[in-house]
Design a protein around this motif. Sequence first.
Motif, mmCIF file in Angstrom:
data_model
loop_
_atom_site.group_PDB
_atom_site.id
_atom_site.type_symbol
_atom_site.label_atom_id
_atom_site.label_comp_id
_atom_site.label_asym_id
_atom_site.label_seq_id
_atom_site.Cartn_x
_atom_site.Cartn_y
_atom_site.Cartn_z
ATOM 1 N N VAL A 39 130.653 41.753 97.071
ATOM 2 C CA VAL A 39 128.814 41.687 96.880
ATOM 3 C C VAL A 39 128.574 40.223 96.682
ATOM 4 C CG1 VAL A 39 127.144 42.284 96.706
ATOM 5 C CG2 VAL A 39 128.828 44.025 97.067
ATOM 6 N N THR A 43 127.157 37.107 98.310
ATOM 7 C CA THR A 43 125.165 36.695 98.533
ATOM 8 C C THR A 43 125.528 34.981 97.257
ATOM 9 O OG1 THR A 43 125.791 38.386 95.770
ATOM 10 C CG2 THR A 43 124.461 38.956 98.085
ATOM 11 N N THR A 85 124.334 45.340 101.095
ATOM 12 C CA THR A 85 124.314 44.233 101.205
ATOM 13 C C THR A 85 123.331 42.627 102.108
ATOM 14 O OG1 THR A 85 126.260 43.724 100.030
ATOM 15 C CG2 THR A 85 125.241 41.633 100.906
#
Lengths: 182, 162
Positions: A39, A43, A85
């Motif tokens: 993740v 991000t 996400t």
Amino acid sequence: MTDFAKLSDQDIVKLVTTKDKQLYSHLISRYQDKLLRYVNYLTGHDFSAQDIVQETFIKAYINLNSFNLKKKFSSWIYRIAHNQTMDSFKKHKQEIPLLEDMDLDSGQDLEDDAIKLELKKHTKNCLSLMPLNYREPLSLYYLEDRSYQEISDILRLPIGTIGTRINRAKILMKKICQKINK
Amino acid sequence: MPKNKQIDITTKIMSQISSGKIRPLSRWYFVLGSLLSIFGLVGLTIFAIFIINLLFFVSRSHGPMFSFRLTQIISSFPWWLLILAILAIFAGIFLLKKYDFSYQKNFRLIVFLFILAIILSAWLMDYFGLNESLLRQKRMRRFYQYLNTSQTYPQRLYKNRF
């Protein structure tokens, strides 16, 4: 006494749903590092990655009874992390970069080991500059060691598309990394 | 990733689980969801097959004014039902995607095969004379008679004018 480390993910899921919910902590410890890393690649923020992963584990726990024990737990949990996400991107109206007009026709193909090395060396810098639709399969394949089939399950894309994206991502990766190193 | 962050996630989640703040949804929830989806889809399929089969039947039992009758069929066709059916399919797919978020499905292929199967089944039903056998049954006779009457009604009006 049962050695839980030797049990498969599916066995632990079965035990969590039927006997002891506390065993869910074993699944968390098995996957939290991997998911946080994955993740984080998507991000680019440690803090939001932590929130997303936490939500992923909560959502997985709530829906644990819908998990098909014949399937891979890793693909299932990665899929949830992917969805979380994407939801986070939408929630924060973060722009998802998509590649439209980049020239990828360099005709060069890089060795897998070289890509892996380059990725690990400059992971954050290179990946953050890459469009999401290439960043995701690339990180899953090279950094998370997922197979094409698993990536196809996680991203819900045909295996052929995964192959194409990874190949294009390799070329793009080289260009980006070279630019950074200059 | 620092070790304290890892512990933090585990502690946070496990404390919520222990306190009962988060609970797994019952297996029955998913069983019910699947059953409803299946029943909805099967019901919708049967309905769609029957409607399209009727369309085949009505367009087959035409007279010399086929094009006129076809226009009548089109104008009197319950299009809202078709829209409802399409909306129901999309709703079903949305529900399936929402709770069954883990496994890959080619929804475009499923929808395509579904529509193809409906049209083929409807045609087969008409071809093997299901409408004729239904017409002979007491319960369905009135419906088929109504269907024929509503089809011929504008023609009769047309004839009376001359």
